[in-house]
Design a protein around this motif. Structure first.
Motif, PDB file in Angstrom:
ATOM      1  N   LYS A 176      -0.672  -1.167   3.962  1.00  0.00           N
ATOM      2  CA  LYS A 176      -1.325  -0.901   2.775  1.00  0.00           C
ATOM      3  C   LYS A 176      -0.591  -0.735   1.156  1.00  0.00           C
ATOM      4  N   TYR A 177       0.729   0.228   1.658  1.00  0.00           N
ATOM      5  CA  TYR A 177       1.510   0.694   0.455  1.00  0.00           C
ATOM      6  C   TYR A 177       2.765   0.093   0.349  1.00  0.00           C
ATOM      7  N   CYS A 178       3.146  -0.476   1.540  1.00  0.00           N
ATOM      8  CA  CYS A 178       4.856  -0.781   1.321  1.00  0.00           C
ATOM      9  C   CYS A 178       5.020  -2.256   1.510  1.00  0.00           C
ATOM     10  N   TYR A 226       2.679  10.547   0.881  1.00  0.00           N
ATOM     11  CA  TYR A 226       1.407  10.039   0.960  1.00  0.00           C
ATOM     12  C   TYR A 226       0.513  10.930   1.649  1.00  0.00           C
TER      13      TYR A 226
END
Length: 210
Positions: free
Chosen positions: A14-16, A56
């Motif tokens: 999702k984030y990387c 996170y």
């Protein structure tokens, strides 16, 4: 442990995603420029992914929820160290595959150069998280940011030293220095530092109050 690693995998997806794109781009750029210093950037990028995931976790207060789960603090710490090894291994493999293709195209394929490169980039990638994780698990992601920056200053100082030593050696050529004894010493020193960091992080996190 599997659940913790799966959770981090979902967060990485999702984030990387941008990190993995940069890893591939820098792998090709480093290989086609025949520059080991440039080829180390993918490893640098991948080594900070687990540290970012810790940030996170704290921002979402997951660290507090984790205390109620049927997993020990030792497992929580260990999952980040295992994840770091996995991301570094994946990045090192990508660099090696790209470099192998480059060597074949240039007709200068040498297994000794690949072995040397793999060891250097893998151990170099272990150093920043090995330095940063104990501070982060003891103080938290926000308060431990100074270790985050110091770790990268030390890393780039190391990369600069390596660059000054091998600046005239194209990546993967036959005369790239390969000494099995030196490589083993380098590997075990880096691995020992990583294990010591792992043990310290477990101890710090077990004694930490939320």
């Amino acid at each position: 442990m599997k659940g913790l690693l799966r959770k981090d995998l979902y967060l990485m997806i999702k984030y990387c995603r941008l990190f993995f794109i940069l890893i591939i781009v820098f792998s090709f750029a480093g290989a086609w420029n025949n520059n080991l210093f440039f080829a180390l950037y993918p490893i640098t990028i991948s080594s900070i992914i687990p540290v970012n995931l810790l940030s996170y976790d704290e921002k979402s207060n997951w660290s507090l929820y984790a205390c109620t789960f049927p997993c020990s603090r030792k497992e929580i710490v260990s999952s980040k160290y295992i994840l770091t090894v996995c991301t570094l291994t994946l990045s090192a493999i990508i660099v090696e595959v790209v470099q192998t293709i480059n060597m074949i195209i240039r007709h200068n394929f040498h297994i000794s150069g690949l072995l040397t490169i793999f060891t250097i980039i893998f151990i170099t990638g272990l150093l920043p998280p090995a330095f940063m994780f104990p501070f982060t698990f003891k103080l938290g992601a926000e308060k431990g940011r100074f270790a985050y920056y110091i770790g990268f200053i030390l890393l780039f100082a190391l990369l600069g030293s390596l660059q000054s030593v091998i600046k005239n050696l194209p990546l993967g050529l036959a005369h790239f220095p390969f000494r099995s004894d030196y490589i083993l010493i380098l590997f075990f020193i880096g691995l020992l530092l990583y294990i010591i960091s792992w043990i310290l992080s477990i101890k710090f996190y077990q004694n930490r109050e939320f």
